[in-house]
Scaffold this active site. Structure first.
Site, PDB file in Angstrom:
ATOM      1  N   ALA A   1       0.886  -1.107   0.051  1.00  0.00           N
ATOM      2  CA  ALA A   1       0.093   0.051   0.081  1.00  0.00           C
ATOM      3  C   ALA A   1       0.804   1.338   0.154  1.00  0.00           C
ATOM      4  CB  ALA A   1      -0.889  -0.012   1.089  1.00  0.00           C
ATOM      5  N   ASP A   2       0.485   2.364  -0.419  1.00  0.00           N
ATOM      6  CA  ASP A   2       1.081   3.728  -0.569  1.00  0.00           C
ATOM      7  C   ASP A   2       0.012   4.722  -0.728  1.00  0.00           C
ATOM      8  OD1 ASP A   2       3.905   4.817  -0.934  1.00  0.00           O
ATOM      9  OD2 ASP A   2       2.556   5.758  -2.564  1.00  0.00           O
ATOM     10  N   THR A   3       0.526   5.796   0.185  1.00  0.00           N
ATOM     11  CA  THR A   3      -0.410   6.856   0.528  1.00  0.00           C
ATOM     12  C   THR A   3       0.209   8.371  -0.085  1.00  0.00           C
ATOM     13  OG1 THR A   3      -1.668   5.660   2.011  1.00  0.00           O
ATOM     14  CG2 THR A   3      -1.897   8.114   2.159  1.00  0.00           C
TER      15      THR A   3
ATOM     16  N   GLY B   1      -3.087   3.738  -2.621  1.00  0.00           N
ATOM     17  CA  GLY B   1      -3.135   2.426  -3.578  1.00  0.00           C
ATOM     18  C   GLY B   1      -2.935   0.965  -2.805  1.00  0.00           C
TER      19      GLY B   1
END
Length: 209
Positions: free
Chosen positions: A86-88, A123
Site C-alpha cells: 500500500a502507498d498513500t 493504492g
C-alpha cells in the site's frame, strides 16, 4: 479478471509489505482467519513525472509488494502467500506531497495545506506469491484542513508526528485537530482503505466476516 476459483490456491498467509504500524493495526482489526506477517521492504519511491496520482499510488504499492515477493523467494518460502502493498500520497493543486524530508519541509507543506481542501490517494496491490499475479486498485478521499497560524504549525511539527506522514499530518493522531471535514473513506486517509481491501480479498475467497 480471473475467476475466484483459479485465484484461490490455498492461500496460507497474508504478508503485509509495510513498516507502517498504522497499516499493521488496520489489517489486524479485520480479525482474518489467516495469519498475517509483516515484511518491511526498502523500495525505490521515485516516480515518473507524467504519472497521475492514481498511477503513483498503484505503482508504488506494487513495487512494495514485489519487493516483499523477492524476499520471500530468497527465503525459499513454500507457503502460498497473498502479499499486500500500500502507498498513500497527498495531492494539492496537482502536486504530489509525500513524506517530508525534514521539519522545515513539513512546515512548508502544512502552510500550503492549511485552510484548503486537498485529496488523499491510497493504492493497494495484492500479489500472489505462487504466480506473481497482481491486482491493483486505489481510493481517493477529499480532506479540508482548517486555517492554521504559524505558531500552530510550529507546535504541531515539534511533536514529531508529521515526520513519517504523507502531507506532513496524521489524521489518526494529533493531526485530527487540524482537519475540518473529510469526504470519502476515513481509513484511506490513515493509509489503508479497509472497504476496498475487503473487496479485493473477497476475490481470493478471503472473507472478512
Amino acid at each position: 479478471m480471473e475467476s475466484k476459483l483459479s485465484r484461490n490456491e490455498a492461500i496460507s498467509q497474508l504478508v503485509l509489505a509495510s513498516s507502517s504500524p498504522r497499516r499493521k493495526e488496520l489489517v489486524a482489526s479485520l480479525d482474518l482467519s489467516l495469519p498475517v506477517y509483516i515484511l518491511s521492504t526498502d523500495t525505490d519511491e521515485s516516480i515518473e513525472a507524467h504519472w497521475s496520482p492514481e498511477q503513483v499510488v498503484e505503482q508504488l504499492s506494487l513495487r512494495k509488494a514485489n519487493a516483499a515477493l523477492d524476499l520471500l523467494q530468497q527465503k525459499q518460502a513454500v507457503e502460498t502467500s497473498l502479499i499486500i502493498g500500500a502507498d498513500t500520497i497527498v495531492v494539492l493543486d496537482g502536486d504530489v506531497l509525500g513524506k517530508p524530508v525534514d521539519d522545515d519541509e513539513a512546515k512548508a507543506m502544512l502552510r500550503r495545506l492549511q485552510g484548503r481542501a486537498h485529496e488523499v490517494y491510497t493504492g493497494i496491490a495484492c500479489v500472489l506469491s505462487s504466480s506473481g499475479e497482481a491486482q491493483l486498485a486505489h481510493r481517493m478521499t477529499k480532506v479540508k484542513m482548517k486555517p492554521l497560524s504559524e505558531e500552530q504549525i510550529a507546535r504541531y511539527v515539534a511533536t514529531g508526528e508529521p515526520r513519517d506522514k504523507a502531507g506532513s499530518y496524521g489524521i489518526q493522531g494529533l493531526g485530527s485537530t487540524l482537519v475540518d471535514e473529510i469526504e470519502g473513506c476515513y481509513f484511506n486517509v490513515v493509509g489503508l482503505p479497509l472497504s476496498l481491501l475487503s473487496d479485493m480479498l473477497a476475490t481470493y475467497d478471503i472473507a472478512v466476516f
